[in-house]
Scaffold this motif. Structure first.
Motif, PDB file in Angstrom:
ATOM      1  N   MET A  50       0.842  -1.122  -0.085  1.00 25.53           N
ATOM      2  CA  MET A  50      -0.216  -0.068   0.073  1.00 25.53           C
ATOM      3  C   MET A  50       0.836   1.247   0.152  1.00 25.53           C
ATOM      4  SD  MET A  50      -3.123  -0.758  -0.314  1.00 25.53           S
ATOM      5  CE  MET A  50      -4.236  -2.078  -0.067  1.00 25.53           C
ATOM      6  N   LYS A  51       1.644   1.337  -0.900  1.00 28.04           N
ATOM      7  CA  LYS A  51       2.547   2.632  -1.033  1.00 28.04           C
ATOM      8  C   LYS A  51       2.715   3.013  -2.745  1.00 28.04           C
ATOM      9  CE  LYS A  51       5.313   1.916   3.040  1.00 28.04           C
ATOM     10  NZ  LYS A  51       6.602   1.706   3.491  1.00 28.04           N
ATOM     11  N   ASP A  52       2.951   4.186  -2.804  1.00 26.39           N
ATOM     12  CA  ASP A  52       2.982   4.855  -4.106  1.00 26.39           C
ATOM     13  C   ASP A  52       4.144   4.280  -4.785  1.00 26.39           C
ATOM     14  OD1 ASP A  52       2.432   6.559  -6.186  1.00 26.39           O
ATOM     15  OD2 ASP A  52       3.909   8.033  -5.378  1.00 26.39           O
ATOM     16  N   SER A  53       5.392   4.118  -4.192  1.00 23.94           N
ATOM     17  CA  SER A  53       6.673   3.402  -4.627  1.00 23.94           C
ATOM     18  C   SER A  53       7.241   2.763  -3.936  1.00 23.94           C
ATOM     19  CB  SER A  53       7.402   4.790  -5.380  1.00 23.94           C
ATOM     20  OG  SER A  53       7.795   5.415  -4.323  1.00 23.94           O
ATOM     21  N   GLY A  54       8.214   1.744  -4.373  1.00 22.00           N
ATOM     22  CA  GLY A  54       8.985   1.078  -3.464  1.00 22.00           C
ATOM     23  C   GLY A  54       8.858  -0.332  -3.778  1.00 22.00           C
ATOM     24  N   THR A  55       9.891  -1.433  -3.621  1.00 21.50           N
ATOM     25  CA  THR A  55       9.756  -2.640  -3.882  1.00 21.50           C
ATOM     26  C   THR A  55       8.332  -3.125  -3.450  1.00 21.50           C
ATOM     27  OG1 THR A  55      12.010  -2.922  -3.710  1.00 21.50           O
ATOM     28  CG2 THR A  55      10.735  -4.648  -3.603  1.00 21.50           C
ATOM     29  N   GLY A  56       7.742  -3.981  -4.159  1.00 13.07           N
ATOM     30  CA  GLY A  56       6.344  -4.742  -3.831  1.00 13.07           C
ATOM     31  C   GLY A  56       5.273  -3.667  -3.752  1.00 13.07           C
ATOM     32  N   SER A  57       5.367  -2.393  -3.978  1.00 13.19           N
ATOM     33  CA  SER A  57       4.391  -1.393  -4.016  1.00 13.19           C
ATOM     34  C   SER A  57       3.223  -1.419  -5.148  1.00 13.19           C
ATOM     35  CB  SER A  57       4.778   0.037  -4.079  1.00 13.19           C
ATOM     36  OG  SER A  57       5.571   0.496  -5.141  1.00 13.19           O
ATOM     37  N   ILE A  58       2.107  -1.219  -4.803  1.00 12.55           N
ATOM     38  CA  ILE A  58       1.006  -1.205  -5.819  1.00 12.55           C
ATOM     39  C   ILE A  58       1.481  -0.404  -7.016  1.00 12.55           C
ATOM     40  CG2 ILE A  58      -0.308   0.474  -4.552  1.00 12.55           C
ATOM     41  CD1 ILE A  58      -1.756  -2.037  -6.951  1.00 12.55           C
ATOM     42  N   GLY A  59       1.969   0.992  -6.670  1.00 17.23           N
ATOM     43  CA  GLY A  59       2.349   2.037  -7.652  1.00 17.23           C
ATOM     44  C   GLY A  59       3.444   1.488  -8.675  1.00 17.23           C
ATOM     45  N   ASP A  60       4.462   0.815  -7.942  1.00 18.22           N
ATOM     46  CA  ASP A  60       5.762   0.286  -9.037  1.00 18.22           C
ATOM     47  C   ASP A  60       5.119  -0.703  -9.694  1.00 18.22           C
ATOM     48  OD1 ASP A  60       7.403   2.094  -8.043  1.00 18.22           O
ATOM     49  OD2 ASP A  60       8.802   0.557  -7.149  1.00 18.22           O
ATOM     50  N   MET A  61       4.267  -1.651  -9.202  1.00 14.90           N
ATOM     51  CA  MET A  61       3.484  -2.820  -9.926  1.00 14.90           C
ATOM     52  C   MET A  61       2.797  -2.297 -11.281  1.00 14.90           C
ATOM     53  SD  MET A  61       1.225  -5.709  -9.100  1.00 14.90           S
ATOM     54  CE  MET A  61      -0.430  -4.997  -8.651  1.00 14.90           C
ATOM     55  N   MET A  62       1.834  -1.294 -11.162  1.00 21.60           N
ATOM     56  CA  MET A  62       1.351  -0.727 -11.882  1.00 21.60           C
ATOM     57  C   MET A  62       2.033   0.057 -13.096  1.00 21.60           C
ATOM     58  SD  MET A  62      -1.621  -1.803 -11.100  1.00 21.60           S
ATOM     59  CE  MET A  62      -2.722  -1.412 -12.397  1.00 21.60           C
ATOM     60  N   ARG A  63       3.026   0.672 -12.363  1.00 23.22           N
ATOM     61  CA  ARG A  63       3.880   1.334 -13.410  1.00 23.22           C
ATOM     62  C   ARG A  63       4.616   0.156 -14.433  1.00 23.22           C
ATOM     63  NH1 ARG A  63       3.717   5.132  -9.573  1.00 23.22           N
ATOM     64  NH2 ARG A  63       5.447   4.383  -8.207  1.00 23.22           N
TER      65      ARG A  63
END
Length: 172
Positions: A50-63
């Protein structure tokens, strides 16, 4: 000749084959319900997700899946608020799983599960090659029988339907 339109209830006639047919969707309901509850809880309890960025984050996954998804605009929409999107998916999975397990608004819950699976298939697992390596399409197909049939047995929907039938003299 039978004139009723509803299927027999627990303990009403029929052999083993009829009984197996009546309970055929129950294992699917249990599997999908438990799986979606687990998926929702897993997202909610994963501090990295549940973070905008970082390893394992939803944000990084979607990007990471944006350019390989079938509908990049859908990914772009999620990237406007990745954390909000993550919470929406997690709470959606919980609602779908609970509704499916309890058999409460079962068709609506199954439709919600199918829509979640469809959105994940068109975004996250779209690039799986061959296509059957991505599990979201299989989940989408698994929801289809529950959309069509609902939860006719061992469910709150069935209990509520039976209660309404008793109140109206069996005509509903």
């Amino acid at each position: 000749m039978r004139t009723d339109t509803h299927s027999p209830h627990f303990g009403e006639g029929g052999g083993r084959r009829d009984s197996a047919a009546r309970y055929a969707l129950l294992p699917l309901r249990i599997f999908l319900g438990v799986t979606f509850i687990y998926a929702g809880l897993d997202k909610l309890t994963d501090s990295a997700f549940m973070k905008d960025s970082g390893t394992g984050s939803i944000g990084d996954m979607m990007r990471a899946v944006r350019d390989s998804s079938a509908i990049p605009a859908l990914v772009d929409l999620s990237l406007k608020s990745p954390v909000g999107f993550g919470y929406a998916i997690a709470f959606g999975e919980l609602a779908v799983g609970i509704g499916t397990l309890l058999g409460l608004l079962a068709r609506l819950a199954a439709l919600g599960g199918a829509l979640i699976s469809l959105s994940l298939w068109l975004t996250v697992s779209w690039a799986s090659d061959p296509y059957y390596y991505g599990n979201d399409l299989a989940y989408l197909m698994a929801w289809t029988p529950l959309i069509l049939a609902g939860a006719p047995l061992l469910s709150l929907d069935a209990a509520l339907r039976s209660r309404r039938r008793q109140r109206t003299g069996g005509y509903r």
